[in-house]
Scaffold this active site. Structure first.
Site, PDB file in Angstrom:
ATOM      1  N   ASN A 154       0.809  -1.227   0.000  1.00 36.87           N
ATOM      2  CA  ASN A 154       0.000   0.000   0.000  1.00 36.87           C
ATOM      3  C   ASN A 154       0.842   1.277   0.000  1.00 36.87           C
ATOM      4  O   ASN A 154       0.397   2.316  -0.465  1.00 36.87           O
ATOM      5  CB  ASN A 154      -0.962   0.020   1.192  1.00 36.87           C
ATOM      6  CG  ASN A 154      -0.336  -0.448   2.476  1.00 36.87           C
ATOM      7  OD1 ASN A 154       0.231  -1.543   2.564  1.00 36.87           O
ATOM      8  ND2 ASN A 154      -0.426   0.377   3.487  1.00 36.87           N
ATOM      9  N   CYS A 328      -2.845   4.894   7.577  1.00 37.02           N
ATOM     10  CA  CYS A 328      -3.083   4.259   8.872  1.00 37.02           C
ATOM     11  C   CYS A 328      -2.077   4.764   9.893  1.00 37.02           C
ATOM     12  O   CYS A 328      -2.294   4.681  11.083  1.00 37.02           O
ATOM     13  CB  CYS A 328      -2.970   2.753   8.746  1.00 37.02           C
ATOM     14  SG  CYS A 328      -3.813   2.154   7.296  1.00 37.02           S
TER      15      CYS A 328
HETATM   16  N1  PMP Z   1      -4.539  -4.345   3.473  1.00 37.02           N
HETATM   17  C1  PMP Z   1      -4.019  -3.377   2.717  1.00 37.02           C
HETATM   18  C2  PMP Z   1      -2.847  -3.682   1.839  1.00 37.02           C
HETATM   19  C3  PMP Z   1      -4.572  -2.090   2.745  1.00 37.02           C
HETATM   20  O1  PMP Z   1      -4.046  -1.126   1.998  1.00 37.02           O
HETATM   21  C4  PMP Z   1      -5.686  -1.847   3.597  1.00 37.02           C
HETATM   22  C5  PMP Z   1      -6.296  -0.458   3.677  1.00 37.02           C
HETATM   23  N2  PMP Z   1      -5.373   0.561   3.939  1.00 37.02           N
HETATM   24  C6  PMP Z   1      -6.179  -2.899   4.353  1.00 37.02           C
HETATM   25  C7  PMP Z   1      -5.584  -4.129   4.272  1.00 37.02           C
HETATM   26  C8  PMP Z   1      -7.334  -2.719   5.293  1.00 37.02           C
HETATM   27  O2  PMP Z   1      -8.507  -2.450   4.619  1.00 37.02           O
HETATM   28  P1  PMP Z   1      -9.778  -1.929   5.454  1.00 37.02           P
HETATM   29  O3  PMP Z   1      -9.323  -0.691   6.153  1.00 37.02           O
HETATM   30  O4  PMP Z   1     -10.788  -1.665   4.421  1.00 37.02           O
HETATM   31  O5  PMP Z   1     -10.128  -3.008   6.404  1.00 37.02           O
END
Ligand code: PMP
Length: 386
Positions: A154, A328
């Site tokens: 990400n 995050c």
């Molecule tokens: N895995 C990855 C690689 C992500 O980029 C994200 C979101 N930032 C998530 C998991 C989690 O997704 P969610 O917040 O929709 O649960």
């Protein structure tokens, strides 16, 4: 003065596609409980099954493999918990192998599991964020229950060789999970060809609704109900179906599948235009991650002697929305653990910005960033005491 809103934070989340908004709106009118036997219930159930088929087609698995969740965080946690339960029940395979650059929904869970006495190894990555298969080999043995490696990162966008890693996991008798959240709609994702046993994704990363995701589970692999209650999702995840969001993610999946090639090319071209433009205009920068194995819309750049958060705020004043490291981690001034794990030094990690493109971005957006960014970096570097 013209007001700009240039959204370059599509890895954090994407806006809903207009067709998804329409479909969600219409599906909200399907208010029957999808588990009810009457016609309103059957209408909702049929819409849900249509969506399940669309997801299955997008990620190349059987529709019966698709379980709807609240998002990839839940899906990721669930896979680890399935194996945690197996370990609690005395399985001889009592070790989990993952990497140092997983999303916090795995990375933080790893810390928790270790604190509770479970054996979890994090395979390091090279300076591009790539797993070296020889290094990974050293972590694999017949005590490994699960290998979990993200498809595409990400923050830096690095794409891991999931088919090869899956083969290696299976060779030692371990199961394989991949978090494909960032890869969906950007590169082909195929559960069957790769052979992965578990796959996570989230609707809002590919123009679907927030709060809806999928855990896809291949046939004949370990399972455990993760929400106890009603019979929904084959008794695996109880709770009245969120029909509207499920319909929304299904429509997003259809669009993602249909437009994958075109979309992927467009994202790569925009990313490359920005990369080249930055390299031409701003001295002393470093593009992080892999250039060869990179998600098409992701560009992570370090600007030494400029603080990432300051760059972000100055860009925001110009109407340009980006992120430092992962969203995050925002709110904390800790440098990105993904960059540190890829061997980026701490100062470079502090000065990093992630630009992430989406389907609504244009070349004009890139031109605008290339006009506004260089003077911001220049000013911040002049102010820098380091
Ligand atoms: N895995 C990855 C690689 C992500 O980029 C994200 C979101 N930032 C998530 C998991 C989690 O997704 P969610 O917040 O929709 O649960």
């Amino acid at each position: 003065m013209e007001q700009h809103s240039i959204y370059l934070d599509n890895n954090a989340t994407t806006p809903m596609h207009e067709d998804v908004i329409q479909a969600v709106h219409e599906a909200n009118l399907l208010y029957g409980n999808a588990s009810s036997m009457h016609s309103f219930g059957r209408d909702a159930a049929a819409a849900i099954e249509g969506s399940r088929a669309a997801i299955a087609s997008l990620i190349d698995c059987d529709p019966s493999s698709v379980i709807f969740t609240s998002g990839a965080s839940e899906s990721n946690n669930t896979v680890f918990n399935i194996f945690r339960e197996q370990i609690d029940l005395g399985s001889k395979r009592n070790r989990i192998v993952t990497t140092t650059i997983e999303h916090p929904s795995i990375n933080e869970l790893v810390k928790y599991l270790r604190n509770h006495g479970y054996k979890v190894d994090e395979c390091p990555v090279d300076k591009e964020g790539l797993i070296d298969l020889e290094v990974l080999k050293g972590y694999l043995a017949d005590d490994v229950a699960l290998v979990s490696v993200m498809t595409g990162n990400n923050e830096i966008g690095t794409i891991e060789p999931i088919a090869e890693i899956t083969k290696m996991a299976h060779e030692v008798g371990a199961y394989m999970h991949t978090d494909a959240t960032q890869a969906i709609g950007k590169i082909p994702v195929t559960m069957k060809t790769w052979g992965v046993d578990y796959l996570s994704l989230s609707g809002h990363k590919f123009y679907g609704p927030k709060g809806i995701g999928v855990l896809a589970i291949a046939p004949k692999v370990p399972l455990a109900p993760f929400v106890h209650g009603g019979h929904q999702e084959g008794g695996m995840r109880a709770g009245t179906y969120n029909t509207a969001s499920i319909v929304g993610i299904g429509v997003a999946a259809e669009i993602a599948q249909k437009e994958l090639e075109e979309e992927s090319k467009k994202l790569w071209d925009l990313r490359e235009k920005l990369r080249k433009g930055i390299e031409e205009r701003i001295p002393n920068i470093v593009v992080n991650g892999s250039q060869e194995h990179c998600l098409p819309g992701t560009l992570d750049v370090s600007f030494p002697h400029a603080e990432g958060e300051s760059i972000l705020l100055y860009l925001d004043l110009e109407g340009i929305m980006v992120s430092t490291g992962s969203a995050c981690a925002s709110g904390s001034l800790e440098p990105s653990y993904v960059l540190l794990a890829s061997g980026v030094d701490i100062e470079m990690a502090h000065g990093s910005i992630r630009f992430s493109f989406g389907r609504y971005n244009t070349e004009e957006d890139v031109d605008y960033v290339l006009e506004k960014l260089p003077p911001i970096i220049k000013r911040l570097r002049e102010m820098s005491t380091r």
